[in-house]
Design an enzyme around this catalytic site. Structure first.
Site, short mmCIF file in Angstrom:
data_model
loop_
_atom_site.label_atom_id
_atom_site.label_comp_id
_atom_site.label_asym_id
_atom_site.label_seq_id
_atom_site.Cartn_x
_atom_site.Cartn_y
_atom_site.Cartn_z
N LYS A 245 0.88 -1.17 0.00
CA LYS A 245 0.00 0.00 0.00
C LYS A 245 0.91 1.21 0.00
CE LYS A 245 -2.91 2.81 2.92
NZ LYS A 245 -3.82 2.95 4.07
N THR B 33 -9.16 3.34 11.78
CA THR B 33 -9.51 4.07 13.00
C THR B 33 -10.97 3.89 13.40
OG1 THR B 33 -7.92 5.71 12.21
CG2 THR B 33 -9.23 6.33 14.11
N ALA C 25 -9.39 5.33 3.63
CA ALA C 25 -9.18 6.46 4.56
C ALA C 25 -10.40 7.37 4.68
CB ALA C 25 -7.98 7.30 4.16
N GLY C 26 -10.59 7.85 5.90
CA GLY C 26 -11.62 8.85 6.17
C GLY C 26 -12.97 8.30 6.54
#
Lengths: 65, 272
Positions: free
Chosen positions: B110, B221, B198-199
């Protein structure tokens, strides 16, 4: 001999990268190594001398996103 | 009809392929920031993921934290996608990728080349250059990129067979900041596996990405920092499967005005 290991000043009597790993009790560990910014493959560690002032990176698998 | 058979999700027969490797789960999960290794392991199992992202960090002689982490991941039997997180130059990213390949024994990487600290936005110029160097060297690159189509074209020309545009800045939990851009990207690259990376903060964000036709979602996350990461891992797995099912089911068209869903014919006249 003074070198930098993972960003920290270190003293070593090892003459090679493999010797340094043994000194740090990482001889059998799953790690990847770099010398002065360039990768050194596991197979090349025995034959890779280290010298005063060298920067060594010893990296291990870690959590990541 | 056998009720059990009837309830089986159709997604089970709907694999996605990354560089010739087929996986059934469309959730790629990060391994950082969990409250404990045990909760990490349980969350990975609950998510059903087959691919987890990992990283390389400095090992200290005394703690040897990396060795036990690697053992835990190997015991789970999942595939690993090493990242180049935190790399800011092409040279750093390429060297990190080479070290990761030796350490993890996979050509997958990645690829992250970070260009800006507040947003952790990719340096797309460095990204394209690093992708070209790495693919030439036999790597299978999963580039962390933006929804910019020109950059995406250059990544594909460089040899990338997967694209991973951001939903929002890493760790922000904001969801899909630019659904229009992501939709354009999907339309522009119908044959390339696309992963929103992401996000993502909520399962609904992940479902929305899948409903746009994305092939998978990569997140970390949102699960790791949930009050109950294991339960959240399960929630994301369900949302991603639902979004995928919805795309296959071909959604209705949106219209501006109401259209009664209950038949008008045969309605009783009950007014005075």
């Amino acid at each position: 001999m003074k070198i930098i290991v993972n960003g920290e000043p270190a003293d070593t009597v090892a003459g090679t990268l493999a010797g340094l790993l043994a000194e740090l009790e990482l001889a059998g560990a799953i790690v990847a190594t770099a010398l002065n910014g360039d990768m050194v493959r596991a197979a090349r560690r025995e034959a890779t001398p280290i010298a005063e002032g060298d920067r060594v990176e010893i990296l291990a698998p870690m959590q990541g996103g | 009809m056998d009720a059990m058979t009837h309830n089986l999700p159709a997604a089970a027969a709907d694999p996605v392929t990354f560089y010739g490797t087929e996986v059934t789960s469309r959730l790629l999960l990060g391994t950082a920031q969990y409250p404990s290794p045990a909760i990490l392991a349980e969350a990975i199992r609950a998510s059903g993921t087959e691919i987890v992202t990992v990283s390389l960090r400095r090992e200290s002689g005394a703690a040897k934290a990396g060795q036990s982490f690697w053992q835990l991941i190997r015991d789970l039997g999942v595939k690993v996608l090493p990242n180049t997180a935190g790399c800011r130059t092409v040279k750093e990213a390429v060297t990190t990728a080479e070290m990761a390949r030796e350490l993890f024994g996979t050509p997958w990487v990645k690829l992250e080349v970070i260009g800006e600290d507040d947003t952790l936005q990719p340096d797309v110029f460095g990204l394209v250059e690093a992708a070209r160097i790495l693919t030439r060297d036999g790597f299978q690159v999963f580039p962390y990129t933006t929804e910019d189509l020109v950059v995406a074209e250059k990544l594909v020309s460089a040899g990338c067979e997967v694209l991973m545009p951001w939903g929002a800045p890493i760790g922000s939990g904001r969801g899909l900041n630019n659904p229009y851009g992501l939709r354009s990207m999907r339309a522009h690259f119908p044959g390339i596996p696309l992963v929103v990376d992401a996000g993502v903060g909520l399962p609904s964000h992940a479902a929305a990405a899948m409903e746009l036709g994305y092939d998978a979602v990569l997140l970390n996350t949102a699960v790791a920092k949930a009050g109950d990461p294991v339960r959240m891992a399960r929630a994301f797995a369900a949302a991603i499967a639902a979004g995928r099912e919805a795309v296959i089911a071909d959604p209705m068209e949106v219209r501006d005005m109401a259209a009664p869903s209950t038949p008008v014919m045969g309605r009783a006249l009950l007014g005075s």
